[in-house]
Design a protein around this motif. Structure first.
Motif: not given
Length: 344
Positions: A283-285, A325-326, A290-291, A331-332
């Motif tokens: 998520g956003d938090s 996600v790609t 990381g990637t 991301v978190r």
């Protein structure tokens, strides 16, 4: 009620210690699994129960009596081999009846017991066939029938499903559990396949380097591993090493990873933290950032690998459906503290 008690069993082969003071109890009517990597000692323990090996020290009791004092053919124990070991020139019913004929039981009793067990395994219509006329799953059922027709107190199974393909293996896991419940015999299965052990067993003993790491029910073993080895071996896990604090585990270069810390836990010392991939949330938090370096779809779920600065290995995340996600996305990662497990 305890059927088998293994007490301080040690077995050495030259300089190699296959079993090192192993102790465990197996209950009457239980489906018990010995799980561990190759060379951990699980097959040696099975062979000791069967009578094909003798321990250097320790004792094995069956209903409180010394099992080690009995030769293999006098033990109320049967072993189903990995290769099935069916006689190719004999029919299915002759294969099943072989052990009973060797015991010189009355022919009428043999016919009745063979017919009963053929019905139990669902192969009454294949009684006259030879093993080469059966599928792999059917041959496995015949081998199982030959083992249970003698009505042993304890049935030992050595990697019983390893020769089957994935689909048939899944079907036979259900079949094995059904048969065990139906015949009421105590089963002990040796396997290195975690999914197999988790789907079959009432309880699992995890072995490593000749010792017992943990004995628990499958859910408890998965959700609350007690050692780093168990956490790493049973299912996928993310393991972090650091120092225990009041708020969690402080990992150098990463920060404090939250978890529930027992009130009596001594802080300031080394600690390992385990978080299952399905307990991590993208998520956003979140605590970690990381990637995304990789994502794979496995039909119903996706596995996402996230590289986090300060960690040598990517963090694995399991997400429902297609990956949200790609590759290359920032991301978190977050989790509930109660889902993070401190392991010894």
């Amino acid at each position: 009620m305890t059927l088998v008690s293994v007490r301080g069993v040690t077995r050495r082969f030259g300089d190699v210690t296959a079993l090192d003071g192993v102790s465990l109890d197996i209950a009457q009517g239980e489906f018990f699994a010995l799980l561990g990597p190759s060379g951990c000692g699980k097959t040696t323990l099975l062979r000791i129960l069967a009578g094909f090996e003798r321990p250097d020290s320790g004792e094995v009791l069956l209903d409180g009596a010394d099992l080690l004092a009995l030769p293999p053919h006098r033990r109320p124990v049967n072993l189903m081999f990995q290769s099935y070991a069916l006689f190719p020139h004999m029919s299915v019913e002759k294969n099943i009846a072989y052990g009973l004929e060797r015991e010189k039981l009355p022919k009428a009793e043999i016919r009745e017991r063979v017919a009963d067990v053929l019905e139990t395994i669902g192969l009454s219509g294949a009684a006259k066939r030879r093993p080469d006329q059966l599928s792999g799953g059917q041959r496995q059922r015949v081998a199982l029938a030959r083992a249970i027709v003698k009505r042993p107190r304890l049935l030992l199974l050595d990697e019983p499903l390893s020769a089957l393909d994935k689909k048939v293996r899944a079907e036979m896991q259900i079949e094995l559990k059904r048969l065990q419940n139906e015949v009421g015999i105590t089963f002990v299965v040796v396997t290195h396949d975690q999914e197999e052990a988790m789907s079959l067993a009432d309880r699992i003993a995890v072995l490593n380097d000749g010792g017992v790491e943990q004995i628990d029910a499958p859910v408890d073993l998965y959700e609350r591993p007690r050692t780093r080895f168990t956490a790493d071996f049973v299912g996928a896990n993310n393991l972090f090493h650091g120092t225990l604090t009041d708020g969690g585990v402080a990992v150098p270069g990463v920060g404090v990873l939250p978890c529930e810390v027992p009130k009596d836990a001594p802080t300031g010392g080394p600690a390992d933290l385990a978080i299952r991939p399905e307990h991590l949330v993208l998520g956003d938090s979140g605590t970690l950032s990381g990637t995304v370096v990789d994502s794979s779809f496995f039909g119903g779920r996706s596995r996402v690998a996230v590289a986090v600065e300060g960690l040598e290995r990517p963090v694995e995340v399991s997400a429902a459906g297609a990956a949200p996600v790609t590759q290359g996305a920032e991301v978190r990662l977050g989790w509930e503290p109660g889902k993070a497990v401190l392991v010894g």
